[in-house]
Scaffold this motif. Sequence first.
Motif, mmCIF file in Angstrom:
data_model
loop_
_atom_site.group_PDB
_atom_site.id
_atom_site.type_symbol
_atom_site.label_atom_id
_atom_site.label_comp_id
_atom_site.label_asym_id
_atom_site.label_seq_id
_atom_site.Cartn_x
_atom_site.Cartn_y
_atom_site.Cartn_z
ATOM 1 N N MET A 297 0.830 -1.201 0.000
ATOM 2 C CA MET A 297 0.000 0.000 0.000
ATOM 3 C C MET A 297 0.865 1.252 0.000
ATOM 4 O O MET A 297 1.847 1.341 0.744
ATOM 5 C CB MET A 297 -0.916 -0.007 1.226
ATOM 6 N N TYR A 298 0.489 2.211 -0.833
ATOM 7 C CA TYR A 298 1.151 3.506 -0.842
ATOM 8 C C TYR A 298 0.109 4.581 -0.577
ATOM 9 O O TYR A 298 -0.925 4.627 -1.234
ATOM 10 C CB TYR A 298 1.842 3.768 -2.182
ATOM 11 N N GLU A 299 0.362 5.433 0.408
ATOM 12 C CA GLU A 299 -0.567 6.505 0.762
ATOM 13 C C GLU A 299 0.150 7.839 0.741
ATOM 14 O O GLU A 299 1.320 7.935 1.107
ATOM 15 C CB GLU A 299 -1.163 6.286 2.149
ATOM 16 N N VAL A 300 -0.571 8.859 0.318
ATOM 17 C CA VAL A 300 0.024 10.187 0.158
ATOM 18 C C VAL A 300 -0.394 11.146 1.269
ATOM 19 O O VAL A 300 0.449 11.777 1.904
ATOM 20 C CB VAL A 300 -0.357 10.798 -1.205
ATOM 21 N N LEU A 301 -1.687 11.235 1.526
ATOM 22 C CA LEU A 301 -2.185 12.276 2.421
ATOM 23 C C LEU A 301 -2.730 11.762 3.737
ATOM 24 O O LEU A 301 -2.885 12.537 4.684
ATOM 25 C CB LEU A 301 -3.275 13.093 1.714
ATOM 26 N N MET B 26 2.890 -2.426 -10.038
ATOM 27 C CA MET B 26 3.918 -3.168 -9.293
ATOM 28 C C MET B 26 5.291 -2.534 -9.525
ATOM 29 O O MET B 26 6.086 -2.369 -8.589
ATOM 30 C CB MET B 26 3.918 -4.637 -9.717
ATOM 31 N N LYS B 27 5.558 -2.176 -10.759
ATOM 32 C CA LYS B 27 6.825 -1.501 -11.066
ATOM 33 C C LYS B 27 6.893 -0.137 -10.377
ATOM 34 O O LYS B 27 7.935 0.270 -9.850
ATOM 35 C CB LYS B 27 6.972 -1.334 -12.577
ATOM 36 N N ARG B 28 5.754 0.556 -10.389
ATOM 37 C CA ARG B 28 5.707 1.881 -9.756
ATOM 38 C C ARG B 28 5.940 1.769 -8.252
ATOM 39 O O ARG B 28 6.673 2.563 -7.659
ATOM 40 C CB ARG B 28 4.349 2.518 -10.054
ATOM 41 N N HIS B 29 5.318 0.763 -7.644
ATOM 42 C CA HIS B 29 5.484 0.580 -6.204
ATOM 43 C C HIS B 29 6.928 0.214 -5.863
ATOM 44 O O HIS B 29 7.477 0.679 -4.846
ATOM 45 C CB HIS B 29 4.535 -0.501 -5.690
ATOM 46 N N ALA B 30 7.540 -0.612 -6.689
ATOM 47 C CA ALA B 30 8.936 -0.978 -6.456
ATOM 48 C C ALA B 30 9.840 0.248 -6.503
ATOM 49 O O ALA B 30 10.754 0.402 -5.675
ATOM 50 C CB ALA B 30 9.386 -2.004 -7.493
ATOM 51 N N MET B 31 9.558 1.154 -7.438
ATOM 52 C CA MET B 31 10.348 2.375 -7.532
ATOM 53 C C MET B 31 10.125 3.268 -6.316
ATOM 54 O O MET B 31 11.064 3.851 -5.761
ATOM 55 C CB MET B 31 9.983 3.124 -8.814
ATOM 56 N N ILE B 32 8.878 3.358 -5.874
ATOM 57 C CA ILE B 32 8.565 4.163 -4.693
ATOM 58 C C ILE B 32 9.303 3.615 -3.468
ATOM 59 O O ILE B 32 9.858 4.375 -2.664
ATOM 60 C CB ILE B 32 7.042 4.200 -4.449
ATOM 61 N N ARG B 33 9.329 2.297 -3.319
ATOM 62 C CA ARG B 33 10.025 1.699 -2.182
ATOM 63 C C ARG B 33 11.513 2.001 -2.217
ATOM 64 O O ARG B 33 12.141 2.238 -1.173
ATOM 65 C CB ARG B 33 9.806 0.184 -2.159
ATOM 66 N N MET B 34 12.074 1.981 -3.411
ATOM 67 C CA MET B 34 13.506 2.285 -3.530
ATOM 68 C C MET B 34 13.803 3.736 -3.167
ATOM 69 O O MET B 34 14.866 4.046 -2.624
ATOM 70 C CB MET B 34 13.991 1.979 -4.952
ATOM 71 N N GLN B 35 12.866 4.627 -3.464
ATOM 72 C CA GLN B 35 13.076 6.038 -3.174
ATOM 73 C C GLN B 35 12.729 6.401 -1.735
ATOM 74 O O GLN B 35 13.089 7.473 -1.254
ATOM 75 C CB GLN B 35 12.240 6.886 -4.143
ATOM 76 N N ALA B 36 12.033 5.498 -1.047
ATOM 77 C CA ALA B 36 11.650 5.743 0.342
ATOM 78 C C ALA B 36 12.805 5.405 1.287
ATOM 79 O O ALA B 36 13.777 4.727 0.918
ATOM 80 C CB ALA B 36 10.428 4.901 0.703
ATOM 81 N N LEU B 37 12.687 5.868 2.516
ATOM 82 C CA LEU B 37 13.645 5.498 3.557
ATOM 83 C C LEU B 37 13.448 4.022 3.898
ATOM 84 O O LEU B 37 12.338 3.490 3.780
ATOM 85 C CB LEU B 37 13.418 6.346 4.808
ATOM 86 N N GLN C 283 7.442 2.165 5.689
ATOM 87 C CA GLN C 283 8.472 3.041 5.145
ATOM 88 C C GLN C 283 7.900 4.427 4.902
ATOM 89 O O GLN C 283 6.694 4.583 4.689
ATOM 90 C CB GLN C 283 9.017 2.485 3.820
ATOM 91 N N VAL C 284 8.767 5.416 4.920
ATOM 92 C CA VAL C 284 8.364 6.803 4.704
ATOM 93 C C VAL C 284 9.018 7.323 3.427
ATOM 94 O O VAL C 284 10.218 7.131 3.212
ATOM 95 C CB VAL C 284 8.782 7.700 5.890
ATOM 96 N N LEU C 285 8.198 7.947 2.588
ATOM 97 C CA LEU C 285 8.722 8.649 1.417
ATOM 98 C C LEU C 285 8.792 10.131 1.796
ATOM 99 O O LEU C 285 7.768 10.804 1.874
ATOM 100 C CB LEU C 285 7.819 8.450 0.209
ATOM 101 N N PRO C 286 9.982 10.648 2.064
ATOM 102 C CA PRO C 286 10.083 12.036 2.527
ATOM 103 C C PRO C 286 9.882 13.046 1.405
ATOM 104 O O PRO C 286 10.031 12.732 0.224
ATOM 105 C CB PRO C 286 11.505 12.107 3.096
ATOM 106 N N LEU C 287 9.557 14.257 1.821
ATOM 107 C CA LEU C 287 9.481 15.358 0.875
ATOM 108 C C LEU C 287 10.867 15.619 0.295
ATOM 109 O O LEU C 287 11.879 15.239 0.870
ATOM 110 C CB LEU C 287 8.981 16.627 1.575
ATOM 111 N N GLY C 288 10.910 16.245 -0.845
ATOM 112 C CA GLY C 288 12.199 16.597 -1.426
ATOM 113 C C GLY C 288 12.814 15.522 -2.288
ATOM 114 O O GLY C 288 13.998 15.611 -2.633
#
Length: 269
Positions: free
Chosen positions: A102-106, A242-253, A193-198
């Motif tokens: 799961m990926y959540e933004v707000l 799935m590819k998008r989520h994998a990329m998000i995980r890599m960019q997250a802490l 995991q956290v996807l930080p700003l910036g």
Amino acid sequence: MDVRPDSPMAWRLCGNQIKLWRQAANVSREELAAEAGYGVEAVRSMEMGRRRPSQHLLQVADSMFGAHGKLESAHQYLEPDRALVRTTEFLAIEADAIAVDMYEVLLIPGLLQTEAYARALMAGHCPPVSDCVVDSRVAARLERQELLANPTRLFNFVIHEAALRALVGGPEVMKGQLNHLLEVGELRNVSVQVLPLGRGVTPGLEGAFVLLETSEHKHYCYGETQVSSMLHAEPERVSALMKRHAMIRMQALDEVESARFIRGVAEEL
């Protein structure tokens, strides 16, 4: 390719009917275009389903081909389909899932919300709902969280920093929510995991979504907007997310860095 695969089926069916009636009446596309005041390519696009057949073209075609209202009456069926609410189906699949990404933004994901946080969200619903409805929805959300207790099911949550800093319910409620994230993140079947700003341009900017794998190893993706919800099983769509989520995980802490980050945000409250 003449027909776009993502064109609404109603457009394609209606356009094909215009074409068949035109050919049966021995009228050329150029003649129809001239009578309707359209360019030939515009008429072709409507016949091919690439463009929504206009009410005007249907009226002109109906008259030219002697369809006696059969073509003109199709206009009402070219309106957008009523948005389906797929939440019930999603929850049923989630209950059977062996893996949830799961990926959540707000917002904090529902499976991770405290009672106070969930109640603040439900009570702030617009248009307002009754206290009984709020109580019912909060209870259902908390009951749903029992899925996390099954250690054979894997849950991965990536949460954008914006959700950590949205003061839902006020500082005290938010602080309790952040501490709850730390507690749940210690479960061996849960990753937070956290996807930080910036982070700059990232797939995470395009909105929240959920990936599900069932016990039968079927894969689904789910997403919500203000007015509708979408549930997809098409391999192409699921694969893309799935590819998008994998990329998000890599960019997250990572998990350790994320826990430290969450703790830091909580201490600021």
